[in-house]
Scaffold this active site. Structure first.
Site, PDB file in Angstrom:
ATOM      1  N   ASN A  75      47.588  50.184  47.900  1.00  0.00           N
ATOM      2  CA  ASN A  75      46.377  49.721  47.210  1.00  0.00           C
ATOM      3  C   ASN A  75      45.910  48.438  47.895  1.00  0.00           C
ATOM      4  OD1 ASN A  75      44.479  48.729  45.435  1.00  0.00           O
ATOM      5  ND2 ASN A  75      45.892  48.400  43.731  1.00  0.00           N
TER       6      ASN A  75
ATOM      7  N   GLY B 234      51.918  41.343  42.205  1.00  0.00           N
ATOM      8  CA  GLY B 234      51.472  40.214  43.021  1.00  0.00           C
ATOM      9  C   GLY B 234      52.192  38.909  42.735  1.00  0.00           C
TER      10      GLY B 234
ATOM     11  N   HIS C 298      44.150  50.720  36.718  1.00  0.00           N
ATOM     12  CA  HIS C 298      44.953  49.637  37.293  1.00  0.00           C
ATOM     13  C   HIS C 298      44.886  48.431  36.355  1.00  0.00           C
ATOM     14  CE1 HIS C 298      46.348  46.416  39.868  1.00  0.00           C
ATOM     15  NE2 HIS C 298      46.956  47.354  40.571  1.00  0.00           N
TER      16      HIS C 298
ATOM     17  N   GLU D 120      53.501  50.146  36.431  1.00  0.00           N
ATOM     18  CA  GLU D 120      53.342  48.850  37.080  1.00  0.00           C
ATOM     19  C   GLU D 120      53.411  47.741  36.034  1.00  0.00           C
ATOM     20  OE1 GLU D 120      51.139  49.116  41.018  1.00  0.00           O
ATOM     21  OE2 GLU D 120      49.584  49.145  39.510  1.00  0.00           O
TER      22      GLU D 120
ATOM     23  N   SER E 164      55.196  44.200  43.335  1.00  0.00           N
ATOM     24  CA  SER E 164      55.996  43.457  44.324  1.00  0.00           C
ATOM     25  C   SER E 164      57.056  44.321  45.007  1.00  0.00           C
ATOM     26  CB  SER E 164      56.636  42.218  43.679  1.00  0.00           C
ATOM     27  OG  SER E 164      55.636  41.362  43.178  1.00  0.00           O
TER      28      SER E 164
ATOM     29  N   GLU F 191      44.539  45.395  36.822  1.00  0.00           N
ATOM     30  CA  GLU F 191      43.469  44.426  37.107  1.00  0.00           C
ATOM     31  C   GLU F 191      42.126  44.920  36.554  1.00  0.00           C
ATOM     32  OE1 GLU F 191      44.347  44.053  41.298  1.00  0.00           O
ATOM     33  OE2 GLU F 191      46.212  43.039  40.761  1.00  0.00           O
TER      34      GLU F 191
ATOM     35  N   LYS G 282      43.272  46.729  47.524  1.00  0.00           N
ATOM     36  CA  LYS G 282      42.511  45.816  46.641  1.00  0.00           C
ATOM     37  C   LYS G 282      41.271  45.284  47.372  1.00  0.00           C
ATOM     38  CE  LYS G 282      46.649  45.005  43.993  1.00  0.00           C
ATOM     39  NZ  LYS G 282      47.459  44.128  43.160  1.00  0.00           N
TER      40      LYS G 282
HETATM   41  P1  PGA Z   1      51.732  44.226  44.476  1.00  0.00           P
HETATM   42  O1  PGA Z   1      50.594  45.088  43.774  1.00  0.00           O
HETATM   43  O2  PGA Z   1      52.564  45.178  45.297  1.00  0.00           O
HETATM   44  O3  PGA Z   1      51.000  43.220  45.308  1.00  0.00           O
HETATM   45  O4  PGA Z   1      52.544  43.593  43.395  1.00  0.00           O
HETATM   46  C1  PGA Z   1      50.844  46.374  43.257  1.00  0.00           C
HETATM   47  C2  PGA Z   1      49.583  46.925  42.636  1.00  0.00           C
HETATM   48  O5  PGA Z   1      48.833  46.166  42.041  1.00  0.00           O
HETATM   49  O6  PGA Z   1      49.321  48.138  42.719  1.00  0.00           O
END
Ligand code: PGA
Length: 256
Positions: A9, A173, A95, A167, A212, A97, A11
Site C-alpha cells: 500500500n 506506521g 483502510h 491491521e 509495521s 486511515e 499511500k
Molecule cells: P505500515 O502500514 O506497514 O506502514 O504500518 C500498513 C498499512 O497501513 O496498510
C-alpha cells in the site's frame, strides 16, 4: 493451501517516475509463476503508469479506495469501473486511515465492498482496533462488527470473494508491530467466527496482517497458521524493503 499474498500500500507517496521505477524494480525481481501473489496499490493518478509496467506480468495492481456509488455527481470520487478499466484486479476498502480521516463507517465500507465485487474487483477489507479499544478488551468485538457489516449487506458467499486484512491501528506506521502471537490470536478468532457461518469459505479466505510489517518480522508473522500474507505500508516503498518481505513469503511457500 492458501497462497500467501504480499500487498504493498503505497499511500500518498512518490511521483509518477518513482512509481514507474518501483514497479519496474519489482517486476525485475519477482518471477512469473511465483509461489506467492504480489499486489501493489499506488495512488490513483499513478495507476496508469504502473499498469503499463506490470501488464503481461503476474503482478497485480489496484486502488487504495473507491466510491460506494457506481457513477454520477460525486466530485473527487473514483468508481469501481474506472479502476477495472485501468486493469486493477483488487482494491482496498476500509483502510483505517480512510475510516479515521474520511469518517468512513462500517456501513459505508460495506457498500464499497459491494461496489468492488459488482465489477469483478477483489476487495481487501481492512479491519482493526485502536489502542484504546485493545486496552478495553474490545478487539474482537470491534473487528467482528467491521466484518459483520459486510456480511449483512452482501452475504457470506460474497464476503468470501474478498480478502480480509487485520491491521491493528496502533501498529500502522508506528514501528509497533503486533507480535506473531497477537496477530495469530485475532486471525484465529476471525477464521473461527467465519467458520460458524460457512466453514469452507472460512478455510479458503486469505487473512493478511498489516502494521509495521518488514523483512525482519515477516517470517514470524507469515509462519502463523492463520496469517496468509501481509499488507505493507512503509516497507513497500523501496524495492529492497519490499523484496525482503517477498523473499520470506517465497521461502515459506516453498516449505523452507
Ligand atoms: P505500515 O502500514 O506497514 O506502514 O504500518 C500498513 C498499512 O497501513 O496498510
Amino acid at each position: 493451501m492458501r497462497k500467501l499474498l504480499v500487498a504493498g500500500n503505497w499511500k500518498m507517496n512518490g511521483s509518477v517516475d518513482e512509481a514507474k521505477a518501483l514497479s519496474a524494480g519489482l517486476l525485475a525481481e519477482i518471477s512469473d509463476g511465483a509461489s506467492y501473489d504480489v499486489a501493489v496499490f499506488p495512488p490513483f493518478v499513478h495507476i496508469p503508469a504502473v499498469a503499463a509496467q506490470l501488464q503481461n506480468s503476474d503482478l497485480i495492481w489496484g486502488g487504495q479506495n473507491l466510491s460506494a456509488q457506481a457513477k454520477g455527481a460525486f466530485t473527487s470520487e473514483i468508481s469501481a469501473s474506472m479502476l477495472a478499466e485501468l486493469g486493477c484486479q483488487m482494491v482496498l476498502v476500509g483502510h483505517s486511515e480512510c475510516r479515521e480521516y474520511g469518517h468512513e463507517s462500517n456501513q459505508l465500507v460495506a457498500e464499497k465492498f459491494k461496489q468492488a465485487l459488482s465489477v469483478g474487483l477483489t476487495p481487501i477489507l481492512c479491519v482493526g482496533e485502536t489502542i484504546a479499544q485493545r486496552e478495553a478488551e474490545q478487539t474482537e468485538s470491534v473487528v467482528w462488527q467491521q466484518i459483520q457489516a459486510v456480511i449483512e449487506l452482501v452475504g457470506m458467499e460474497s464476503l468470501g470473494q474478498g480478502v480480509i486484512a487485520y491491521e491493528p491501528v496502533w501498529a500502522i506506521g508506528t514501528g509497533l508491530t503486533a507480535t506473531a502471537e497477537q496477530a495469530q490470536q485475532v486471525h484465529q478468532f476471525i477464521r473461527s467466527h467465519l467458520s460458524e457461518n460457512d466453514d469452507i469459505i472460512a478455510r479458503r479466505m486469505r487473512l493478511l496482517y498489516g502494521g509495521s510489517c518488514n523483512g525482519s518480522n515477516a517470517n514470524a508473522l507469515f509462519s502463523m497458521p492463520d496469517v496468509d500474507g501481509g499488507l505493507i505500508g512503509g516497507a513497500s516503498l523501496t524495492v529492497e524493503d519490499f523484496m525482503a518481505i517477498c523473499q520470506q513469503a517465497d521461502a515459506l511457500s516453498n516449505g523452507e
